[in-house]
Motif scaffolding. Structure first.
Motif, short mmCIF file in Angstrom:
data_model
loop_
_atom_site.label_atom_id
_atom_site.label_comp_id
_atom_site.label_asym_id
_atom_site.label_seq_id
_atom_site.Cartn_x
_atom_site.Cartn_y
_atom_site.Cartn_z
N PRO A 190 2.30 12.65 4.07
CA PRO A 190 3.57 12.55 4.66
C PRO A 190 3.31 12.75 6.21
CG PRO A 190 3.46 14.79 3.70
CD PRO A 190 2.41 13.89 3.24
N TYR A 191 2.29 13.01 6.68
CA TYR A 191 2.21 12.92 8.06
C TYR A 191 1.37 11.95 8.76
CZ TYR A 191 3.57 17.51 6.93
OH TYR A 191 4.58 18.72 6.21
N ARG A 192 0.88 10.96 7.91
CA ARG A 192 -0.03 9.86 8.28
C ARG A 192 0.62 8.48 8.19
NH1 ARG A 192 -6.11 11.29 7.87
NH2 ARG A 192 -6.14 9.56 8.70
N THR A 193 0.01 7.51 9.21
CA THR A 193 0.48 6.03 8.92
C THR A 193 -0.33 5.49 8.17
OG1 THR A 193 -0.56 5.70 11.34
CG2 THR A 193 1.73 6.16 11.09
N ARG A 194 -0.26 4.24 7.55
CA ARG A 194 -0.96 3.31 6.97
C ARG A 194 -1.16 2.02 7.89
NH1 ARG A 194 -2.15 4.09 1.28
NH2 ARG A 194 -3.60 2.31 1.91
N THR A 195 -2.40 1.47 8.06
CA THR A 195 -2.62 0.20 8.81
C THR A 195 -3.30 -0.77 7.79
OG1 THR A 195 -4.75 1.22 9.75
CG2 THR A 195 -2.82 1.32 10.97
N GLY B 241 4.12 8.92 7.27
CA GLY B 241 4.79 9.24 5.79
C GLY B 241 5.12 8.20 4.71
N ARG B 242 5.30 6.78 5.41
CA ARG B 242 5.57 5.69 4.33
C ARG B 242 4.33 4.60 4.37
NH1 ARG B 242 10.31 5.79 2.49
NH2 ARG B 242 10.06 3.63 2.27
N GLU C 141 0.79 -1.28 -0.11
CA GLU C 141 0.12 -0.05 -0.25
C GLU C 141 0.78 1.33 0.12
OE1 GLU C 141 -2.93 0.04 2.96
OE2 GLU C 141 -3.66 -2.04 2.63
N PRO C 142 0.77 1.97 -0.85
CA PRO C 142 1.64 3.37 -0.98
C PRO C 142 1.19 4.23 0.05
CG PRO C 142 -0.15 3.37 -2.81
CD PRO C 142 -0.25 2.21 -2.06
N GLY D 132 9.42 -5.58 3.54
CA GLY D 132 9.66 -5.39 1.96
C GLY D 132 10.62 -4.18 1.76
N PHE D 133 10.68 -3.42 2.49
CA PHE D 133 11.68 -2.21 2.57
C PHE D 133 13.11 -2.25 2.85
CE2 PHE D 133 7.54 0.50 3.09
CZ PHE D 133 7.43 0.80 1.74
N GLY D 134 13.32 -3.00 3.89
CA GLY D 134 14.87 -3.46 4.13
C GLY D 134 15.69 -2.36 4.64
#
Length: 118
Positions: A48-53, A106-107, A43-44, A76-78
């Motif tokens: 820049p100020y929020r998180t994804r769940t 932001g990621r 999920e992209p 997967g980012f590593g």
């Protein structure tokens, strides 16, 4: 000699930050355990100020669950920018589980979740 000591100090500070991954593992995979589920969550980032769940459910609706022996969550980012994973419900020794994935601020999310059991 001072240059070598300074160089080793700098390398020891830089290398851990480069190679840091946010992998999580619960349980131990036994010799007779099989892969029950492998799911990749991509999920992209939205802002820049929020998180994804995201929640990952095992088993999927209508599917019979088998006894869970191990859960592996692979980042997967590593590069140290991955998120976190938590067992939200169920888990080891049970036939269902919910794994909650959360990104850093932001990621996006980039995880592979593997569930093993018998």
């Amino acid at each position: 000699m001072k240059f070598a000591a300074l160089f080793l100090t700098l390398v020891s500070l830089v290398v851990p930050s480069i190679s840091q991954q946010h992998n999580f593992s619960w349980g131990v995979r036994g010799p007779y355990d099989v892969l029950l589920s492998r799911t990749t969550i991509l999920e992209p980032a939205r802002s820049p100020y929020r998180t994804r769940t995201a929640n990952l459910y095992y088993p999927e609706r209508g599917q019979p669950g088998r006894t869970i022996a191990a859960i592996n969550v692979i980042d997967g980012f590593g590069d140290g920018t991955g998120g976190t994973a938590r067992l939200w419900s169920g888990g080891l020794g049970q036939n269902s589980t919910t794994v909650r994935l959360r990104s850093q601020r932001g990621r996006g999310l980039n995880f592979t979740v593997e569930i093993y059991g018998h």
